[in-house]
Design an enzyme around this catalytic site. Structure first.
Site, mmCIF file in Angstrom:
data_model
loop_
_atom_site.group_PDB
_atom_site.id
_atom_site.type_symbol
_atom_site.label_atom_id
_atom_site.label_comp_id
_atom_site.label_asym_id
_atom_site.label_seq_id
_atom_site.Cartn_x
_atom_site.Cartn_y
_atom_site.Cartn_z
ATOM 1 C CG HIS A 133 -7.077 10.724 -7.030
ATOM 2 N ND1 HIS A 133 -5.819 10.767 -6.553
ATOM 3 C CD2 HIS A 133 -7.666 10.709 -5.877
ATOM 4 C CE1 HIS A 133 -5.630 10.890 -5.534
ATOM 5 N NE2 HIS A 133 -6.866 10.808 -5.066
ATOM 6 C CG ASP A 140 -6.870 15.652 -1.432
ATOM 7 O OD1 ASP A 140 -8.218 15.840 -1.376
ATOM 8 O OD2 ASP A 140 -6.447 14.459 -1.441
ATOM 9 C CG HIS A 191 -5.515 11.040 -1.045
ATOM 10 N ND1 HIS A 191 -6.859 11.500 -0.519
ATOM 11 C CD2 HIS A 191 -5.235 9.649 -0.738
ATOM 12 C CE1 HIS A 191 -7.015 10.547 0.405
ATOM 13 N NE2 HIS A 191 -6.546 9.664 0.512
ATOM 14 C CG ASP A 226 -7.893 14.317 1.943
ATOM 15 O OD1 ASP A 226 -7.518 15.431 1.669
ATOM 16 O OD2 ASP A 226 -8.239 13.492 0.961
HETATM 17 ZN ZN LIG Z 1 -7.557 13.328 -0.942
#
Ligand SMILES: [Zn+2]
Length: 346
Positions: free
Chosen positions: A124, A161, A163, A248
């Site tokens: 991120h 992931d 996200h 996740d």
């Molecule tokens: Zn994540």
């Protein structure tokens, strides 16, 4: 197969207290690798600090200075999700350096492939800002390092992931040398990653987003990999594959709503390993991103090492998601993505 493990105790010194992204994620993963006997089959690789120059391949000098001075002043919050302790700068510098050490070792053939168990995670983090538990963008820095140090022209980054890796996408949005593929829950944090974000300028087409609706799981992820990632990778012909491995998307993870199993993380990793064997002499480097259920992170890490070592048996102590629910709308969804990337008829 010789599989490399990058790990350093400095990663535990990024002290986030009772934050979900905490040192126990790595402590438990390393203990599990020891308990199951797999650690002695791995080749331990030394992490190293990233140089300032290397960090600056992705991050603004003022931002790097800011993080360093914040650590010197005792730490604190970099954004509403990302906290620092006095040792966090050093840990973050070693996290970026750890992934580069893995790239180096795989390139020099010290090991066939590697998994860097680092924290803080990275995908991120953008040029001038920390985001979502990430300080420096480890995988983006490692990709830039691979391109420059080894004079490569094409690197694939696959990110599973849960996200969207907005920072990684940003770093290479206009760069045709990096094919960035991300499968992620959408809509969800950080809000980016819809299928129509495909790159810009010379990089048009080298960003591939596969948004996933909450509740989708193994079958959808494996179809995204087999029907979209694999043909696009073959078209792109990467010389190196890097993987942002977050766990996740697992059904037992407390942050997200996907229904992926550990077995599927292993199957996705197997697909990536086979692609690497076919396209780039097996050169494959994984790096840890998210994953907040400690048992899931530990067992998934072990499962990936089993894949990297070539072990045929994969343990999945948590099993599949409990209720079988037929996902809605996936067929039309994947066809749209194939259309955007001109994969009709593949
Ligand atoms: Zn994540």
């Amino acid at each position: 197969m010789k599989a490399g493990l990058v790990y350093d105790p400095i990663y535990l010194e990024h002290d986030t207290g009772d934050h979900v992204e905490n040192a126990r994620r790595l402590v438990d993963a390393i203990s599990y690798l020891n308990e199951t006997g797999i650690k002695e089959k791995l080749t331990c690789l030394c992490a190293r600090p990233a140089s300032l120059e290397e960090l600056e391949m992705v991050h603004a000098p003022e931002y790097i200075c800011y993080v360093k001075s914040k650590a010197e002043k005792g730490g604190g919050w970099l954004d509403p999700d990302t906290v620092m302790s006095p040792k966090s700068y050093e840990a973050a510098v070693y996290a970026a350096g750890g992934v580069m050490a893995a790239v180096d070792a795989v390139m020099k053939r010290d090991v066939d492939n590697a998994f860097a168990l680092v924290r803080p995670p990275g995908h991120h983090a953008v040029q001038s800002r920390a985001m979502g538990f990430c300080i420096f963008n480890n995988v983006a820095i490692a990709a830039k390092f691979a391109l420059s140090k080894f004079s490569l022209n094409r690197v694939l980054i696959a990110d599973f992931d849960v996200h969207h890796g907005n920072g990684t996408q940003d770093a290479f949005y206009a760069d045709p040398r990096v094919l960035y593929f991300s499968a992620h829950q959408y809509p969800f944090y950080p809000g980016t990653g819809w299928m129509d974000e495909t790159g810009t300028g010379e990089g048009e087409g080298t960003t591939v987003n596969f948004p996933m609706s909450a509740g989708w799981g193994d079958e959808e992820y494996l179809r995204a990999f087999n029907e979209v990632l694999v043909p696009l990778a073959r078209r792109f012909q990467p010389e190196r594959i890097l993987v942002s491995a977050g766990f996740d998307a697992h059904w037992a993870d407390q942050l997200a709503m996907m229904r992926v199993s550990i077995t599927s993380f292993a199957q996705m990793s197997m697909i990536l390993k086979e692609l690497a064997a076919e396209l780039c002499q097996g050169r494959l480097v994984f790096t840890l991103e998210g994953g907040y259920n400690l048992r899931v992170v530990a067992a998934s890490t072990k499962a990936i090492f089993d894949v990297l070592l070539g072990n045929s048996e994969i343990d999945d102590p948590l099993g599949k998601a409990s209720t079988a629910r037929k996902p809605q709308g996936f067929d039309e969804h994947i066809e749209k993505i194939k259309g955007i990337h001109r994969l009709e008829g593949t």
